[in-house]
Scaffold this motif. Sequence first.
Motif, PDB file in Angstrom:
ATOM      1  N   TYR A   1       0.665   5.152 -18.019  1.00  0.00           N
ATOM      2  CA  TYR A   1       1.012   4.568 -16.721  1.00  0.00           C
ATOM      3  C   TYR A   1       0.152   5.177 -15.612  1.00  0.00           C
ATOM      4  O   TYR A   1       0.049   6.395 -15.486  1.00  0.00           O
ATOM      5  N   LEU A   2      -0.474   4.314 -14.787  1.00  0.00           N
ATOM      6  CA  LEU A   2      -1.278   4.761 -13.648  1.00  0.00           C
ATOM      7  C   LEU A   2      -0.574   4.540 -12.318  1.00  0.00           C
ATOM      8  O   LEU A   2      -0.763   5.306 -11.385  1.00  0.00           O
ATOM      9  N   GLY A   3       0.198   3.471 -12.211  1.00  0.00           N
ATOM     10  CA  GLY A   3       0.844   3.167 -10.944  1.00  0.00           C
ATOM     11  C   GLY A   3       1.178   1.700 -10.835  1.00  0.00           C
ATOM     12  O   GLY A   3       0.872   0.896 -11.712  1.00  0.00           O
ATOM     13  N   LEU A   4       1.783   1.375  -9.719  1.00  0.00           N
ATOM     14  CA  LEU A   4       2.283   0.038  -9.451  1.00  0.00           C
ATOM     15  C   LEU A   4       1.576  -0.506  -8.221  1.00  0.00           C
ATOM     16  O   LEU A   4       1.304   0.240  -7.288  1.00  0.00           O
ATOM     17  N   MET A   5       1.285  -1.786  -8.221  1.00  0.00           N
ATOM     18  CA  MET A   5       0.731  -2.430  -7.035  1.00  0.00           C
ATOM     19  C   MET A   5       1.563  -3.664  -6.731  1.00  0.00           C
ATOM     20  O   MET A   5       1.670  -4.575  -7.544  1.00  0.00           O
ATOM     21  N   ASP A   6       2.197  -3.661  -5.542  1.00  0.00           N
ATOM     22  CA  ASP A   6       2.968  -4.809  -5.081  1.00  0.00           C
ATOM     23  C   ASP A   6       2.690  -5.020  -3.605  1.00  0.00           C
ATOM     24  O   ASP A   6       1.854  -4.330  -3.023  1.00  0.00           O
ATOM     25  N   ALA A   7       3.370  -5.965  -2.983  1.00  0.00           N
ATOM     26  CA  ALA A   7       3.109  -6.297  -1.575  1.00  0.00           C
ATOM     27  C   ALA A   7       3.315  -5.089  -0.660  1.00  0.00           C
ATOM     28  O   ALA A   7       2.526  -4.846   0.248  1.00  0.00           O
ATOM     29  N   SER A   8       4.358  -4.311  -0.908  1.00  0.00           N
ATOM     30  CA  SER A   8       4.625  -3.125  -0.093  1.00  0.00           C
ATOM     31  C   SER A   8       3.509  -2.095  -0.247  1.00  0.00           C
ATOM     32  O   SER A   8       3.027  -1.519   0.731  1.00  0.00           O
ATOM     33  N   ASP A   9       3.078  -1.871  -1.474  1.00  0.00           N
ATOM     34  CA  ASP A   9       1.994  -0.929  -1.745  1.00  0.00           C
ATOM     35  C   ASP A   9       0.709  -1.368  -1.039  1.00  0.00           C
ATOM     36  O   ASP A   9      -0.017  -0.553  -0.474  1.00  0.00           O
ATOM     37  N   ILE A  10       0.436  -2.665  -1.055  1.00  0.00           N
ATOM     38  CA  ILE A  10      -0.779  -3.180  -0.410  1.00  0.00           C
ATOM     39  C   ILE A  10      -0.693  -3.018   1.098  1.00  0.00           C
ATOM     40  O   ILE A  10      -1.680  -2.662   1.753  1.00  0.00           O
ATOM     41  N   MET A  11       0.485  -3.224   1.691  1.00  0.00           N
ATOM     42  CA  MET A  11       0.652  -2.990   3.135  1.00  0.00           C
ATOM     43  C   MET A  11       0.327  -1.536   3.472  1.00  0.00           C
ATOM     44  O   MET A  11      -0.420  -1.264   4.420  1.00  0.00           O
TER      45      MET A  11
END
Length: 173
Positions: free
Chosen positions: A133-143
């Motif tokens: 696992y490296l991490g998660l990318m979602d709308a909040s993360d992109i903001m």
Amino acid sequence: MAMPHQVHEHKDLLTLNTNELPMYRDALPGVPGVDVQPLFLDPSAGIWVLRVVFQPGVVLPRHYHTGTVHFFTLTGRWNYVEYPDQPQTAGSYLFEPGGSIHQFMVPTTNTEPTDTVMVVHGANVNFDSEGNYLGLMDASDIMHLFDHLVRERGLEPAKYITPRAADYTTRAR
């Protein structure tokens, strides 16, 4: 049948012209050659729309999609490592169902950048080549990514569309 009542009042259309917005060069930490324009980010609904330009040779981490993706290729060529004989080229539209796993790559032999638009529902869960696992990318993360990027580089805040936050109907507006 009577005309329905308008739910949201606004004086102007919510529209962006990608030709007038800055392109944030090398926007993804640790992955050079990925230039991004955020267009729509909704962390509550988990939807993110990005214009992304990939330089030749870019390889993203393998990732799992928690939701669906609509992916449009405007110029250039790319493919998933798992599907080398199904390249996506200018004019391609790709639908990805939630639960899919793959690794995005742009051939080093490309003679031009690959310009794309993606509409993503949910998150990308990223893994390294060994499946860690490296991490998660979602709308909040992109903001948060863009907030950090503009501060770090001394740029104007990114302009993109985002819906209003949820609120009580009885609160004065």
